[in-house]
Write a protein that holds these residues in place. Structure first.
Motif, PDB file in Angstrom:
ATOM      1  N   PRO A 148      55.451  37.041  37.735  1.00  0.00           N
ATOM      2  CA  PRO A 148      55.552  37.959  38.926  1.00  0.00           C
ATOM      3  C   PRO A 148      56.567  38.086  39.695  1.00  0.00           C
ATOM      4  O   PRO A 148      56.791  38.991  40.381  1.00  0.00           O
ATOM      5  N   THR A 149      57.357  37.016  39.534  1.00  0.00           N
ATOM      6  CA  THR A 149      58.794  37.044  40.573  1.00  0.00           C
ATOM      7  C   THR A 149      59.750  38.024  39.881  1.00  0.00           C
ATOM      8  O   THR A 149      59.893  38.293  38.791  1.00  0.00           O
ATOM      9  N   ALA A 150      60.152  38.583  40.872  1.00  0.00           N
ATOM     10  CA  ALA A 150      61.223  39.751  40.564  1.00  0.00           C
ATOM     11  C   ALA A 150      62.490  39.186  39.708  1.00  0.00           C
ATOM     12  O   ALA A 150      62.899  38.181  39.865  1.00  0.00           O
ATOM     13  N   ALA A 151      62.976  40.103  38.939  1.00  0.00           N
ATOM     14  CA  ALA A 151      63.929  39.636  37.852  1.00  0.00           C
ATOM     15  C   ALA A 151      65.390  39.526  38.574  1.00  0.00           C
ATOM     16  O   ALA A 151      66.374  39.490  37.559  1.00  0.00           O
ATOM     17  N   ALA A 152      65.648  39.209  39.542  1.00  0.00           N
ATOM     18  CA  ALA A 152      66.926  38.975  40.270  1.00  0.00           C
ATOM     19  C   ALA A 152      67.776  38.032  39.632  1.00  0.00           C
ATOM     20  O   ALA A 152      68.722  38.129  39.241  1.00  0.00           O
TER      21      ALA A 152
ATOM     22  N   TYR B 234      51.821  42.797  42.711  1.00  0.00           N
ATOM     23  CA  TYR B 234      53.377  42.560  43.031  1.00  0.00           C
ATOM     24  C   TYR B 234      53.957  44.069  42.527  1.00  0.00           C
ATOM     25  O   TYR B 234      53.675  44.693  41.496  1.00  0.00           O
ATOM     26  N   VAL B 235      54.936  44.207  43.175  1.00  0.00           N
ATOM     27  CA  VAL B 235      55.931  45.623  42.654  1.00  0.00           C
ATOM     28  C   VAL B 235      57.254  44.947  42.880  1.00  0.00           C
ATOM     29  O   VAL B 235      57.926  44.350  43.828  1.00  0.00           O
TER      30      VAL B 235
ATOM     31  N   VAL C  90      52.417  44.493  38.736  1.00  0.00           N
ATOM     32  CA  VAL C  90      51.887  43.023  38.253  1.00  0.00           C
ATOM     33  C   VAL C  90      50.544  42.927  39.027  1.00  0.00           C
ATOM     34  O   VAL C  90      50.402  43.003  40.274  1.00  0.00           O
ATOM     35  N   PHE C  91      49.316  42.739  38.414  1.00  0.00           N
ATOM     36  CA  PHE C  91      48.214  42.407  39.091  1.00  0.00           C
ATOM     37  C   PHE C  91      47.503  40.975  38.500  1.00  0.00           C
ATOM     38  O   PHE C  91      47.474  40.663  37.508  1.00  0.00           O
ATOM     39  N   ARG C  92      47.294  40.125  39.547  1.00  0.00           N
ATOM     40  CA  ARG C  92      46.666  38.938  39.031  1.00  0.00           C
ATOM     41  C   ARG C  92      45.493  38.307  39.921  1.00  0.00           C
ATOM     42  O   ARG C  92      45.542  38.754  41.218  1.00  0.00           O
ATOM     43  N   LEU C  93      44.634  37.517  39.703  1.00  0.00           N
ATOM     44  CA  LEU C  93      43.634  36.865  40.422  1.00  0.00           C
ATOM     45  C   LEU C  93      44.175  35.726  40.620  1.00  0.00           C
ATOM     46  O   LEU C  93      44.377  34.804  39.619  1.00  0.00           O
ATOM     47  N   SER C  94      44.616  35.011  41.844  1.00  0.00           N
ATOM     48  CA  SER C  94      44.863  33.692  42.270  1.00  0.00           C
ATOM     49  C   SER C  94      43.733  32.886  42.028  1.00  0.00           C
ATOM     50  O   SER C  94      42.749  32.817  42.142  1.00  0.00           O
ATOM     51  N   GLY C  95      44.635  31.449  41.376  1.00  0.00           N
ATOM     52  CA  GLY C  95      43.641  30.561  41.268  1.00  0.00           C
ATOM     53  C   GLY C  95      43.977  29.443  42.472  1.00  0.00           C
ATOM     54  O   GLY C  95      43.425  28.257  42.289  1.00  0.00           O
TER      55      GLY C  95
END
Length: 558
Positions: free
Chosen positions: A331-335, A513-514, A497-502
């Motif tokens: 999910p982290t931006a691709a910088a 995330y966008v 990105v869509f996630r359910l957190s654990g």
């Protein structure tokens, strides 16, 4: 000789560890036998892997920690563990636990933390197991712990054994004809010594004095208080007034120890008038960080990772050991990807969870990595490390003689900017959250959105290039990790990105995330809110998040 008793118990069905161990409300862990069952399951799952029979125990100082530390001592004495290395008062940062495991060649460690979750009798507690490399246990170990927990019928314990964990020293006991040792250590000293090996403290100290750099650091009443005092005040000469909320408290003094713009708002407010040049906040167990520049200039964690990747020559550790590669969570931006490409270094994209970086580090393929959730670290240990990140930033400032904002501006001029935000919808009804994810999964499986154009409320149109559920094949051991988050990749390179957190203790947390890349320098100076508004609207259209959850706004915006 101390007596070992076998205590009958009934198995619990809800002891499956998440991405960072088992997290529940305090009252859940206070149920009769609940904590004992889970710790017994850990010992049974890993006993065959003991080399020296040594386990490290530490925690973030939250409510219930001292009691659980004593319980672990009693269980360890009865479960083939030869030696425990325990933090004084049970308080040790997660990065320090990782270092101590590695320094003393321990078999692993038990960390009592719920990380950035709130503490206190009505809030959260957590237990996680770290393996011999110092990193979080992989799925193969946590799955085994869970399987044992589901059928556990008894546990072994030495109830009469008690250690004063407030006093540093070595304590020996005879249990079942063998010597059992508990060593209580200063949890700060080893870590600070290691940081002095990695960084040039003299150069940082000189720069702070010469430039009259004004710093403001908050530990949010978490575990990092003693570390801030030892490193920032004692070693780098900061006045006590620059170290805020540095007393570890069981309930974090009512603070939510999550270093973001919402929960560390007191730091943001204190920085806004321009008095301070550099600010930082840590989470409850010290592995996460937030970096601020003058006038509360916010450094997005994805940018923080990329800037450090671009300046690793400023840190003696990397000048000595070299740089093998970079990695980020999906999910982290691709910088940071752009930095890796420029420097011709390997770049890895892994699922959320620090354990996925460990294999790459152990194989010598990875030197620096990070997650958008305010976690950055290197191969010096096998956990993310908040203090390491602050010292890395100070090293870059001292080397370049630039401000935080100037470093970011120069970086965007060179590489362009990945505009990024994360929306957290905490404590959603689990059924609603799962229904939304099922809706998105159906879109992935039927492929109905691929090559389709969608227009946002602002009038900007996007075309869906790809939609999938992220799957990771570990390049080292070839293990496969599936269903790690729904990705919507658009034709201009933007991502949703869509996630359910654990990492929550109750309900479900939906994370959205966008990430949108902008190459033109003049556009990199625009606000992230304006640049991402259209993309967020597309995300809501695709997911129907508001319709499924009834939520009109997120709990936290990063």
């Amino acid at each position: 000789m101390l007596e070992v008793t076998t205590t009958p118990t009934v198995a619990f069905s809800d002891q499956k560890p998440g991405t960072s161990g088992l997290r529940k409300k305090v009252k859940v862990f206070q149920q009769p036998n609940y904590t004992e069952n889970f710790v017994q399951s850990i010992f049974q799952a890993v006993e065959d892997g003991f080399r020296s029979g040594t386990i490290v125990v530490g925690g973030d100082g939250r409510y219930l920690g001292p009691e659980v530390t004593q319980t672990i001592v009693q269980l360890a004495a009865a479960n083939k563990v030869k030696k425990l290395i325990v933090a004084q008062n049970g308080i040790m940062s997660t990065p320090a636990v990782s270092h101590v495991i590695r320094k003393y060649s321990a078999d692993g460690g038990i960390v009592l933390t719920a990380s950035h979750n709130p503490g206190g009798p009505d809030n959260d507690f957590g237990i996680k197991y770290n393996i011999a490399n110092g990193g979080p246990a992989p799925a193969s170990v946590t799955d085994k712990i869970y399987e044992i927990s589901k059928s556990l019928s008894s546990y072994e314990i030495c109830k009469t054994l008690h250690v004063d964990i407030g006093v540093i020293g070595v304590y020996e006991f005879h249990v079942r004809g063998s010597l059992f040792t508990v060593q209580v250590i200063d949890s700060v000293a080893d870590y600070v010594t290691y940081m002095e090996e990695i960084f040039d403290f003299a150069a940082i100290n000189a720069y702070i004095k010469e430039s009259q750099l004004q710093l403001l650091i908050t530990a949010l009443n978490g575990v990092m208080g003693p570390y801030v005092k030892a490193v920032m005040c004692d070693k780098l000469g900061l006045p006590d007034s620059s170290a805020l909320a540095c007393t570890p408290l069981p309930d974090f003094g009512g603070l939510h120890p999550d270093p973001n713009l919402t929960y560390a708002a007191s730091l943001v407010t204190a920085m806004q008038d321009g008095t301070y040049d550099f600010g930082a906040a840590f989470d409850g167990d010290g592995d996460r960080n937030m970096i601020l520049g003058k006038s509360a200039f916010f450094v997005c964690p994805s940018d923080s990772l990329a800037v450090l990747a671009n300046h690793l020559e400023c840190i003696p550790y990397f000048r000595k050991n070299g740089v093998n590669g970079f990695a980020r969570s999906m999910p982290t931006a691709a910088a940071v990807d752009l930095v890796a490409k420029e420097k011709k270094l390997p770049m890895y994209e892994v699922p959320t969870g620090w354990k996925f970086f460990g294999n790459l580090m152990d194989a010598g393929q990875l030197s620096l990595c990070g997650e958008e959730s305010f976690g950055t670290g290197s191969d010096h240990i096998r956990e993310k490390d908040g203090m390491w990140t602050v010292l890395a930033w100070l090293s870059v400032l001292a080397h370049t003689k630039k401000s935080v904002e100037q470093l970011l501006t120069d970086h965007w001029k060179q590489y362009g900017r990945n505009f990024f935000t994360r929306y957290d919808y905490e404590a959603c009804e689990t059924e609603q959250a799962e229904a939304m994810m099922a809706h998105l999964t159906a879109l992935v499986e039927n492929g109905s959105l691929v090559n389709q154009s969608i227009t946002s409320a602002t009038g900007k149109m996007y075309t869906v290039q790809k939609m999938d559920n992220f799957k990771y094949v570990d390049p080292i051991d070839k293990t496969v990790t599936s269903k790690q988050g729904i990705r919507v990749i658009l034709s201009d390179g933007s991502r949703i990105v869509f996630r359910l957190s654990g990492t929550g203790s109750s309900g479900s947390t939906i994370r959205l995330y966008v990430d949108s890349y902008e190459e033109k320098f003049e556009n990199t100076q625009l606000s992230a809110q304006d640049m991402l508004a259209a993309l967020l609207d597309i995300a809501f259209q695709i997911s129907k998040l508001k319709e499924f959850t009834g939520r009109d706004a997120p709990t936290v915006i990063t």
